[in-house]
Design a protein around this motif. Sequence first.
Motif, PDB file in Angstrom:
ATOM      1  N   ARG A  98      93.836 -62.976  78.301  1.00  0.00           N
ATOM      2  CA  ARG A  98      93.464 -62.245  79.515  1.00  0.00           C
ATOM      3  C   ARG A  98      93.746 -60.756  79.336  1.00  0.00           C
ATOM      4  N   SER A  99      94.894 -60.449  78.778  1.00  0.00           N
ATOM      5  CA  SER A  99      95.270 -59.057  78.553  1.00  0.00           C
ATOM      6  C   SER A  99      94.307 -58.387  77.572  1.00  0.00           C
ATOM      7  N   ALA A 100      93.980 -59.099  76.499  1.00  0.00           N
ATOM      8  CA  ALA A 100      93.054 -58.549  75.505  1.00  0.00           C
ATOM      9  C   ALA A 100      91.685 -58.300  76.126  1.00  0.00           C
ATOM     10  N   ASN A 101      91.230 -59.223  76.954  1.00  0.00           N
ATOM     11  CA  ASN A 101      89.930 -59.053  77.611  1.00  0.00           C
ATOM     12  C   ASN A 101      89.942 -57.872  78.574  1.00  0.00           C
ATOM     13  N   GLN A 102      91.033 -57.680  79.279  1.00  0.00           N
ATOM     14  CA  GLN A 102      91.134 -56.541  80.193  1.00  0.00           C
ATOM     15  C   GLN A 102      91.138 -55.236  79.409  1.00  0.00           C
ATOM     16  N   HIS A 103      91.840 -55.233  78.275  1.00  0.00           N
ATOM     17  CA  HIS A 103      91.880 -54.018  77.458  1.00  0.00           C
ATOM     18  C   HIS A 103      90.521 -53.731  76.834  1.00  0.00           C
ATOM     19  N   LYS A 104      89.810 -54.778  76.433  1.00  0.00           N
ATOM     20  CA  LYS A 104      88.460 -54.586  75.880  1.00  0.00           C
ATOM     21  C   LYS A 104      87.560 -53.959  76.933  1.00  0.00           C
ATOM     22  N   ALA A 105      87.683 -54.449  78.162  1.00  0.00           N
ATOM     23  CA  ALA A 105      86.854 -53.934  79.249  1.00  0.00           C
ATOM     24  C   ALA A 105      87.155 -52.466  79.526  1.00  0.00           C
ATOM     25  N   SER A 106      88.427 -52.080  79.357  1.00  0.00           N
ATOM     26  CA  SER A 106      88.777 -50.678  79.606  1.00  0.00           C
ATOM     27  C   SER A 106      88.617 -49.824  78.351  1.00  0.00           C
ATOM     28  N   GLY A 107      88.381 -50.469  77.196  1.00  0.00           N
ATOM     29  CA  GLY A 107      88.094 -49.740  75.964  1.00  0.00           C
ATOM     30  C   GLY A 107      89.296 -49.165  75.256  1.00  0.00           C
ATOM     31  N   THR A 108      90.477 -49.683  75.468  1.00  0.00           N
ATOM     32  CA  THR A 108      91.663 -49.154  74.794  1.00  0.00           C
ATOM     33  C   THR A 108      92.059 -50.074  73.654  1.00  0.00           C
ATOM     34  N   GLU A 109      91.577 -49.773  72.492  1.00  0.00           N
ATOM     35  CA  GLU A 109      91.811 -50.596  71.305  1.00  0.00           C
ATOM     36  C   GLU A 109      93.282 -50.616  70.891  1.00  0.00           C
ATOM     37  N   GLN A 110      93.987 -49.524  71.080  1.00  0.00           N
ATOM     38  CA  GLN A 110      95.400 -49.472  70.685  1.00  0.00           C
ATOM     39  C   GLN A 110      96.221 -50.484  71.497  1.00  0.00           C
ATOM     40  N   ASP A 111      95.922 -50.599  72.799  1.00  0.00           N
ATOM     41  CA  ASP A 111      96.629 -51.571  73.638  1.00  0.00           C
ATOM     42  C   ASP A 111      96.357 -52.991  73.172  1.00  0.00           C
ATOM     43  N   ILE A 112      95.129 -53.271  72.735  1.00  0.00           N
ATOM     44  CA  ILE A 112      94.795 -54.609  72.237  1.00  0.00           C
ATOM     45  C   ILE A 112      95.636 -54.915  71.012  1.00  0.00           C
ATOM     46  N   GLU A 113      95.733 -53.929  70.108  1.00  0.00           N
ATOM     47  CA  GLU A 113      96.564 -54.105  68.914  1.00  0.00           C
ATOM     48  C   GLU A 113      97.985 -54.468  69.291  1.00  0.00           C
ATOM     49  N   GLU A 114      98.568 -53.723  70.240  1.00  0.00           N
ATOM     50  CA  GLU A 114      99.953 -53.959  70.642  1.00  0.00           C
ATOM     51  C   GLU A 114     100.111 -55.322  71.287  1.00  0.00           C
ATOM     52  N   SER A 115      99.154 -55.741  72.116  1.00  0.00           N
ATOM     53  CA  SER A 115      99.288 -57.030  72.792  1.00  0.00           C
ATOM     54  C   SER A 115      99.155 -58.189  71.814  1.00  0.00           C
ATOM     55  N   ASN A 116      98.467 -57.983  70.695  1.00  0.00           N
ATOM     56  CA  ASN A 116      98.335 -59.040  69.700  1.00  0.00           C
ATOM     57  C   ASN A 116      99.619 -59.266  68.924  1.00  0.00           C
ATOM     58  N   HIS A 117     100.545 -58.336  68.969  1.00  0.00           N
ATOM     59  CA  HIS A 117     101.808 -58.493  68.242  1.00  0.00           C
ATOM     60  C   HIS A 117     102.811 -59.346  68.998  1.00  0.00           C
ATOM     61  N   ILE A 118     102.553 -59.612  70.268  1.00  0.00           N
ATOM     62  CA  ILE A 118     103.446 -60.455  71.054  1.00  0.00           C
ATOM     63  C   ILE A 118     103.067 -61.899  70.773  1.00  0.00           C
ATOM     64  N   SER A 119     104.025 -62.699  70.309  1.00  0.00           N
ATOM     65  CA  SER A 119     103.710 -64.093  70.045  1.00  0.00           C
ATOM     66  C   SER A 119     104.911 -64.973  70.335  1.00  0.00           C
ATOM     67  N   PHE A 120     104.627 -66.213  70.601  1.00  0.00           N
ATOM     68  CA  PHE A 120     105.671 -67.202  70.852  1.00  0.00           C
ATOM     69  C   PHE A 120     105.567 -68.248  69.762  1.00  0.00           C
ATOM     70  N   GLN A 121     106.604 -68.418  69.026  1.00  0.00           N
ATOM     71  CA  GLN A 121     106.633 -69.409  67.972  1.00  0.00           C
ATOM     72  C   GLN A 121     107.709 -70.437  68.283  1.00  0.00           C
ATOM     73  N   PRO A 122     107.338 -71.648  68.698  1.00  0.00           N
ATOM     74  CA  PRO A 122     108.363 -72.645  68.934  1.00  0.00           C
ATOM     75  C   PRO A 122     109.069 -72.971  67.623  1.00  0.00           C
ATOM     76  N   GLN A 123     110.353 -73.319  67.722  1.00  0.00           N
ATOM     77  CA  GLN A 123     111.123 -73.590  66.521  1.00  0.00           C
ATOM     78  C   GLN A 123     110.648 -74.843  65.818  1.00  0.00           C
ATOM     79  N   GLN A 124     110.032 -75.746  66.539  1.00  0.00           N
ATOM     80  CA  GLN A 124     109.496 -76.944  65.921  1.00  0.00           C
ATOM     81  C   GLN A 124     108.217 -77.325  66.626  1.00  0.00           C
ATOM     82  N   GLN A 125     107.368 -78.045  65.941  1.00  0.00           N
ATOM     83  CA  GLN A 125     106.121 -78.499  66.519  1.00  0.00           C
ATOM     84  C   GLN A 125     106.438 -79.686  67.424  1.00  0.00           C
TER      85      GLN A 125
END
Length: 149
Positions: A98-125
């Motif tokens: 959702r955040s990436a789509n909002q940033h695409k709509a506003s045209g701020t590529e740098q914000d998209i880059e930053e939002s892609n660095h946020i991730s959740f990795q569970p310790q186990q599957q």
Amino acid sequence: MEEEQDKLLPIANVGRIMKQILPPTAKISKEAKQTMQECATEFISFVTGEASDKCHKENRKTVNGDDICWALSSLGFDDYAEAIVRYLHRYREVERERSANQHKASGTEQDIEESNHISFQPQQQIEAPKGIEFRILDKGNSSSFTNPS
């Protein structure tokens, strides 16, 4: 002094959740709703208290979703913890999209880059039990997904 009712979940919400699982013609007594209201409130307080204790020991002030999952697991509610971890992971995925789509709509590529660095990795599957359906609600819109396993 706060009244006891002010500390409980809203009974209308509890009743609505109870009705979702019952056949349409089923009735729920006021006593049943009140009992479930008290139990659900106590359960939430119990789990949140455990998560809060963990945060306090780690000198943190904010309880987050990962803390709730940890608390559920440490209290022996592993089935719930597994399902919540999967829900939390999917929720964060949807929020990133959702955040990436909002940033695409506003045209701020740098914000998209930053939002892609946020991730959740569970310790186990973790696999949630079959047939669990999660709903992500967004101000009147809802989307749902069911565990395909």
